[in-house]
Write a protein that holds these residues in place. Sequence first.
Motif, PDB file in Angstrom:
ATOM      1  N   SER A   1       0.841  -1.197   0.000  1.00 39.81           N
ATOM      2  CA  SER A   1       0.000   0.000   0.000  1.00 39.81           C
ATOM      3  C   SER A   1       0.875   1.246   0.000  1.00 39.81           C
ATOM      4  O   SER A   1       1.917   1.301   0.637  1.00 39.81           O
ATOM      5  CB  SER A   1      -0.902   0.000   1.234  1.00 39.81           C
ATOM      6  N   VAL A   2       0.424   2.227  -0.752  1.00 39.87           N
ATOM      7  CA  VAL A   2       1.163   3.478  -0.861  1.00 39.87           C
ATOM      8  C   VAL A   2       0.795   4.368   0.315  1.00 39.87           C
ATOM      9  O   VAL A   2      -0.381   4.589   0.607  1.00 39.87           O
ATOM     10  CB  VAL A   2       0.837   4.179  -2.190  1.00 39.87           C
ATOM     11  N   ASP A   3       1.803   4.869   0.995  1.00 40.80           N
ATOM     12  CA  ASP A   3       1.594   5.756   2.134  1.00 40.80           C
ATOM     13  C   ASP A   3       1.912   7.181   1.687  1.00 40.80           C
ATOM     14  O   ASP A   3       3.076   7.513   1.438  1.00 40.80           O
ATOM     15  CB  ASP A   3       2.497   5.350   3.292  1.00 40.80           C
ATOM     16  N   PRO A   4       0.916   8.037   1.557  1.00 37.26           N
ATOM     17  CA  PRO A   4       1.180   9.410   1.108  1.00 37.26           C
ATOM     18  C   PRO A   4       2.134  10.158   2.031  1.00 37.26           C
ATOM     19  O   PRO A   4       2.912  11.000   1.573  1.00 37.26           O
ATOM     20  CB  PRO A   4      -0.212  10.052   1.106  1.00 37.26           C
ATOM     21  N   ALA A   5       2.078   9.866   3.326  1.00 36.91           N
ATOM     22  CA  ALA A   5       2.964  10.557   4.263  1.00 36.91           C
ATOM     23  C   ALA A   5       4.427  10.224   3.984  1.00 36.91           C
ATOM     24  O   ALA A   5       5.300  11.101   4.021  1.00 36.91           O
ATOM     25  CB  ALA A   5       2.595  10.189   5.699  1.00 36.91           C
ATOM     26  N   VAL A   6       4.694   8.948   3.703  1.00 36.28           N
ATOM     27  CA  VAL A   6       6.068   8.542   3.404  1.00 36.28           C
ATOM     28  C   VAL A   6       6.547   9.188   2.108  1.00 36.28           C
ATOM     29  O   VAL A   6       7.692   9.647   2.007  1.00 36.28           O
ATOM     30  CB  VAL A   6       6.160   7.008   3.328  1.00 36.28           C
ATOM     31  N   ASP A   7       5.664   9.228   1.112  1.00 41.77           N
ATOM     32  CA  ASP A   7       6.029   9.879  -0.150  1.00 41.77           C
ATOM     33  C   ASP A   7       6.294  11.370   0.055  1.00 41.77           C
ATOM     34  O   ASP A   7       7.232  11.935  -0.525  1.00 41.77           O
ATOM     35  CB  ASP A   7       4.915   9.689  -1.175  1.00 41.77           C
ATOM     36  N   ALA A   8       5.473  12.000   0.875  1.00 42.79           N
ATOM     37  CA  ALA A   8       5.683  13.423   1.146  1.00 42.79           C
ATOM     38  C   ALA A   8       7.007  13.655   1.869  1.00 42.79           C
ATOM     39  O   ALA A   8       7.737  14.609   1.570  1.00 42.79           O
ATOM     40  CB  ALA A   8       4.523  13.968   1.978  1.00 42.79           C
ATOM     41  N   ALA A   9       7.325  12.764   2.812  1.00 45.85           N
ATOM     42  CA  ALA A   9       8.592  12.891   3.535  1.00 45.85           C
ATOM     43  C   ALA A   9       9.777  12.714   2.591  1.00 45.85           C
ATOM     44  O   ALA A   9      10.775  13.442   2.682  1.00 45.85           O
ATOM     45  CB  ALA A   9       8.652  11.868   4.663  1.00 45.85           C
ATOM     46  N   ALA A  10       9.668  11.743   1.681  1.00 38.36           N
ATOM     47  CA  ALA A  10      10.752  11.530   0.721  1.00 38.36           C
ATOM     48  C   ALA A  10      10.944  12.748  -0.174  1.00 38.36           C
ATOM     49  O   ALA A  10      12.082  13.138  -0.487  1.00 38.36           O
ATOM     50  CB  ALA A  10      10.459  10.291  -0.122  1.00 38.36           C
ATOM     51  N   LEU A  11       9.832  13.369  -0.572  1.00 39.81           N
ATOM     52  CA  LEU A  11       9.926  14.566  -1.407  1.00 39.81           C
ATOM     53  C   LEU A  11      10.562  15.724  -0.633  1.00 39.81           C
ATOM     54  O   LEU A  11      11.438  16.429  -1.151  1.00 39.81           O
ATOM     55  CB  LEU A  11       8.537  14.955  -1.904  1.00 39.81           C
ATOM     56  N   LEU A  12      10.119  15.916   0.605  1.00 36.90           N
ATOM     57  CA  LEU A  12      10.703  16.984   1.420  1.00 36.90           C
ATOM     58  C   LEU A  12      12.196  16.765   1.631  1.00 36.90           C
ATOM     59  O   LEU A  12      12.995  17.708   1.559  1.00 36.90           O
ATOM     60  CB  LEU A  12       9.988  17.056   2.774  1.00 36.90           C
ATOM     61  N   ARG A  13      12.563  15.514   1.882  1.00 41.13           N
ATOM     62  CA  ARG A  13      13.979  15.218   2.108  1.00 41.13           C
ATOM     63  C   ARG A  13      14.790  15.456   0.835  1.00 41.13           C
ATOM     64  O   ARG A  13      15.907  15.983   0.886  1.00 41.13           O
ATOM     65  CB  ARG A  13      14.128  13.775   2.594  1.00 41.13           C
ATOM     66  N   ARG A  14      14.218  15.062  -0.287  1.00 41.06           N
ATOM     67  CA  ARG A  14      14.914  15.272  -1.559  1.00 41.06           C
ATOM     68  C   ARG A  14      15.121  16.761  -1.826  1.00 41.06           C
ATOM     69  O   ARG A  14      16.217  17.194  -2.213  1.00 41.06           O
ATOM     70  CB  ARG A  14      14.091  14.652  -2.689  1.00 41.06           C
ATOM     71  N   VAL A  15      14.078  17.545  -1.603  1.00 42.49           N
ATOM     72  CA  VAL A  15      14.188  18.991  -1.812  1.00 42.49           C
ATOM     73  C   VAL A  15      15.171  19.600  -0.813  1.00 42.49           C
ATOM     74  O   VAL A  15      15.958  20.493  -1.149  1.00 42.49           O
ATOM     75  CB  VAL A  15      12.803  19.652  -1.699  1.00 42.49           C
ATOM     76  N   GLY A  16      15.140  19.106   0.420  1.00 41.15           N
ATOM     77  CA  GLY A  16      16.059  19.622   1.428  1.00 41.15           C
ATOM     78  C   GLY A  16      17.511  19.376   1.062  1.00 41.15           C
ATOM     79  O   GLY A  16      18.357  20.275   1.163  1.00 41.15           O
ATOM     80  N   PHE A  17      17.818  18.157   0.628  1.00 49.76           N
ATOM     81  CA  PHE A  17      19.194  17.861   0.234  1.00 49.76           C
ATOM     82  C   PHE A  17      19.582  18.604  -1.042  1.00 49.76           C
ATOM     83  O   PHE A  17      20.741  19.018  -1.192  1.00 49.76           O
ATOM     84  CB  PHE A  17      19.379  16.355   0.040  1.00 49.76           C
ATOM     85  N   PHE A  18      18.639  18.782  -1.943  1.00 48.99           N
ATOM     86  CA  PHE A  18      18.936  19.563  -3.143  1.00 48.99           C
ATOM     87  C   PHE A  18      19.276  21.004  -2.761  1.00 48.99           C
ATOM     88  O   PHE A  18      20.213  21.596  -3.306  1.00 48.99           O
ATOM     89  CB  PHE A  18      17.742  19.533  -4.099  1.00 48.99           C
ATOM     90  N   GLY A  19      18.526  21.542  -1.822  1.00 49.73           N
ATOM     91  CA  GLY A  19      18.829  22.896  -1.382  1.00 49.73           C
ATOM     92  C   GLY A  19      20.164  22.990  -0.676  1.00 49.73           C
ATOM     93  O   GLY A  19      20.943  23.927  -0.904  1.00 49.73           O
ATOM     94  N   LEU A  20      20.457  22.005   0.176  1.00 49.95           N
ATOM     95  CA  LEU A  20      21.681  22.050   0.975  1.00 49.95           C
ATOM     96  C   LEU A  20      22.925  21.766   0.140  1.00 49.95           C
ATOM     97  O   LEU A  20      23.972  22.405   0.334  1.00 49.95           O
ATOM     98  CB  LEU A  20      21.575  21.034   2.114  1.00 49.95           C
ATOM     99  N   PHE A  21      22.831  20.812  -0.779  1.00 46.48           N
ATOM    100  CA  PHE A  21      24.010  20.360  -1.517  1.00 46.48           C
ATOM    101  C   PHE A  21      24.170  21.014  -2.890  1.00 46.48           C
ATOM    102  O   PHE A  21      25.269  20.985  -3.446  1.00 46.48           O
ATOM    103  CB  PHE A  21      23.956  18.844  -1.709  1.00 46.48           C
TER     104      PHE A  21
END
Length: 409
Positions: A8-28
């Motif tokens: 089952s797809v968990d929207p919260a997990v997908d949202a967290a992965a997106l936030l983390r990806r954007v965060g690392f893109f911003g930081l790195f």
Amino acid sequence: MVRASHPSVDPAVDAAALLRRVGFFGLFVLVPVTTQMGRRAAVILAPIAVVLLVLASAIDGKSGPWRPAALRLLRNPAFLAGLLVVLWAALSLVWTPFLDLAAERLLNLIATILLTVAGYLALPERMRSANLYLLPVGTAAAALVAILLGLFAHHLPGTPGEIDGTLDRGLTLLALIVWPAVAWLRSRGRDLESLGLAVLTAVALVISPNLLHLAALAVGAAGFALTSLRPTLGVRVASLGAATLLVAAPLLPFLARPVASALFGTTAPGTLSLKAWQKIVTGEPMRLVTGHGFETALRGRIVNLLPANAPTTLLFELWYELGIVGAFAAAFALRAAIRRSGRGTPVLVPGAMAAFAAAFTIACIGVGLTVMWWLTTLTVAILAFVAVAHGQFRTRRPKASQLARHEAP
């Protein structure tokens, strides 16, 4: 026909992965690139990136329980010694002549430390390679932007001094984050790519020649080479060298001034700066114990409490403001941090020693004690190395035959 079941797809997990990806893109990526063009880019964007990482961690909990990690951090000798420096700086507000300004700067320092700790606790226990590859990509992009600015900055609108000052900050960040990027590529077996990234960064620093960045690059490269050949010796030299310079800083003007006079002349700016430092040490020897109070070195130049040509380096300002207590605590913290990094994953140790050496060189040559853009730069470099260390949980892709045996009933 029976379809294969899908989790089952968990929207919260997908949202967290997106936030983390954007965060690392911003930081790195965004922070290294935009710092080449904006004076306050790192100070603005780095906290935003860390907040995104914290939100992602709060949603999916991939950073693990924060309490054990926080307790380990509080038991770390380097962290405790660093806290002693901050506490002594807070106590020095009692005798600093610039109470309001010093209190404001101290709050900014504490906020930056809390930001770094929050980012540290928010990093996943197992970093995805896709997120970590953003680090060398961002470093290469920043180096290319720096090369273009170095070649064509005179065609851009704005005063040359303002453009050069902005680029200097960007190159300072570049001189630090190249080492965690190189360490990550080497840990993946991409030695050729890591060499290319180091060369590209060196070209960016050479095109906009600045003694500060060239010295940081040279010392960092020397630390990297020594630790690669003799890991134990490299860690020992880095830890003892940095701690010794911090502890013996008041003796440096007496030792370095004759050498500077012979090499550059008695009227050279560097020689006169050492002379001013020497007079300060001999004029108020008791102040070596308590220091003059937090933020006094910077503000004192404005109101002529100390000569305008007094050094603007970590070695001078730490002793001038916090005295022997702050200097010895900082020396212990730095030595403990370097030794702790030397016990990490072997493939990462040369890069860690290079980053420590480069950062210490920059601080010793020409960056003030608590300049906010410099503290933010250190935050980005620290989080980058911790992220790379969290990406070392597996170094080789498993063979298909091993997977087949593992999945067989």
